[in-house]
Design a protein around this motif. Structure first.
Motif, PDB file in Angstrom:
ATOM      1  N   HIS A 139       0.840  -1.199   0.000  1.00  0.00           N
ATOM      2  CA  HIS A 139       0.000   0.000   0.000  1.00  0.00           C
ATOM      3  C   HIS A 139       0.868   1.238   0.000  1.00  0.00           C
ATOM      4  O   HIS A 139       1.789   1.359   0.818  1.00  0.00           O
ATOM      5  N   ILE A 140       0.551   2.111  -0.930  1.00  0.00           N
ATOM      6  CA  ILE A 140       1.383   3.289  -1.160  1.00  0.00           C
ATOM      7  C   ILE A 140       0.592   4.547  -0.829  1.00  0.00           C
ATOM      8  O   ILE A 140      -0.562   4.679  -1.244  1.00  0.00           O
ATOM      9  N   ILE A 173      10.718   1.213  -5.468  1.00  0.00           N
ATOM     10  CA  ILE A 173       9.408   1.798  -5.164  1.00  0.00           C
ATOM     11  C   ILE A 173       9.539   3.017  -4.250  1.00  0.00           C
ATOM     12  O   ILE A 173       9.062   4.106  -4.584  1.00  0.00           O
ATOM     13  N   THR A 174      10.192   2.849  -3.135  1.00  0.00           N
ATOM     14  CA  THR A 174      10.368   3.979  -2.215  1.00  0.00           C
ATOM     15  C   THR A 174      10.983   5.212  -2.898  1.00  0.00           C
ATOM     16  O   THR A 174      10.551   6.336  -2.629  1.00  0.00           O
ATOM     17  N   SER A 218       3.080  -2.962   3.834  1.00  0.00           N
ATOM     18  CA  SER A 218       2.839  -4.200   3.101  1.00  0.00           C
ATOM     19  C   SER A 218       2.134  -5.257   3.938  1.00  0.00           C
ATOM     20  O   SER A 218       2.345  -5.356   5.146  1.00  0.00           O
ATOM     21  N   VAL A 274       4.809   3.526   2.749  1.00  0.00           N
ATOM     22  CA  VAL A 274       4.668   2.191   2.188  1.00  0.00           C
ATOM     23  C   VAL A 274       4.333   1.232   3.315  1.00  0.00           C
ATOM     24  O   VAL A 274       5.004   1.228   4.358  1.00  0.00           O
ATOM     25  N   VAL A 326       6.284   9.337  -3.238  1.00  0.00           N
ATOM     26  CA  VAL A 326       5.907   8.229  -2.359  1.00  0.00           C
ATOM     27  C   VAL A 326       6.286   8.589  -0.927  1.00  0.00           C
ATOM     28  O   VAL A 326       7.443   8.775  -0.606  1.00  0.00           O
ATOM     29  N   CYS A 346      -1.756  -2.930 -10.256  1.00  0.00           N
ATOM     30  CA  CYS A 346      -1.700  -1.612  -9.620  1.00  0.00           C
ATOM     31  C   CYS A 346      -3.090  -1.013  -9.616  1.00  0.00           C
ATOM     32  O   CYS A 346      -3.669  -0.767 -10.673  1.00  0.00           O
TER      33      CYS A 346
END
Lengths: 161, 161
Positions: B76-77, B133-134, B144, B142, B139, B103
């Motif tokens: 989850h972003i 991703i980071t 998970s 994060v 962003v 996504c």
DNA sequence: TACGGGTTGGCAGATTATGCCATCAAGTGG
DNA sequence: CCACTTGATGGCATAATCTGCCAACCCGTA
């Protein structure tokens, strides 16, 4: 049926896997052309991949929106008592609901499952939840997120090199 | 190309959709037998469904575990600033990562996207997160959940009666 | 060099897909 | 009640594809 080998895929096999993940109905002839092999060995490899269980099957992708499913939601479920029977029962009940596209048992302090559901609209969502999911024995909590936009779905599994 | 009609599917079309969602590589002949129509009109209907866009395509299902992807996670972003450019950039970057299977932009007070990712193991997970991703601009958070067990996936869209 | 295992390519027969056309059913207007 | 139109079906002939079989080939080993 074959026991899963140590799994030695050469580049031909990998190309096959890549291509049929994109075009599941490609003819063996075209597949053979694209991977640079003649039809015979290409088909043999494809069949071997199917037999080995690496290829689980084939699906047509249907546009859910055009079928009237305009709402997609991620439903998080928590169970009150974590007994195997409760879990098994829940999974069976949920599997019987066609609107539930996916059911994952996940980690999380408050959550045990994530369901991906497709329904017509909010009414359908409410009905599904109240009439079919909440009543399942052991379900103690339900929390949903709605999908605003599916950026992408149904991507193939990467088959490196 | 055809403009999406008011969409009138009779029971033949619905049967076709059901069957090819389960057996995407079924031959037209068998399809015709199963729906109780001769091959000619059956193929015409199938092609029409493809042309209309209702059938988006065909995919082979590949067993990710056998390919070495033993870990599935839901990531989850959250984004810091909700500008269209940020979103577009994020989506583009994420689409370039083959481990990201899905996504979804979702609702949620703390979350903007859910990604479904497949990696080899925890090392792969950490690498993907920290290196790819980071670092994406915007962003800010994060979180998970790991998938303990995929109860079921890839179900077809229900095609009622 | 000779051998054996595994894979390839080609070929023939079986199966399937495709385009065409006559037929049929339903609805319309005379 | 009878043409007539529209849309879909079923059958057929042809083209394309699949499938099994066999000889040829490659490669590592004795």
């Amino acid at each position: 049926m074959k026991v899963p080998q140590p799994l030695a895929l050469d580049r031909y096999d990998r190309r096959i896997l890549e291509l049929i993940q994109q075009e599941g109905r490609i003819s063996n002839q075209e597949l053979a052309e694209r991977i640079g092999l003649s039809p015979s060995p290409c088909l043999r490899r494809l069949r071997a991949l199917e037999e080995s269980g690496l290829i689980l099957g084939y699906r047509a992708l249907v546009d859910a929106r055009q079928l009237g499913y305009r709402l997609m939601a991620l439903v998080h479920i928590s169970m009150d008592r974590h007994t195997p029977e409760r879990f098994a029962n829940f999974e069976r009940q949920v599997a019987a609901l066609p609107q539930v596209q996916e059911c994952l048992m996940i980690t999380g302090q408050e959550v045990d499952y994530q369901l991906k559901i497709r329904v017509e609209d909010m009414d359908g969502y409410q009905q599904l939840l109240l009439q079919h999911i909440t009543p399942i024995e052991g379900v103690s909590g339900v929390h949903s997120n709605f999908v605003l936009r599916p950026v992408f779905e149904n991507r193939g599994v990467p088959v490196e090199l």
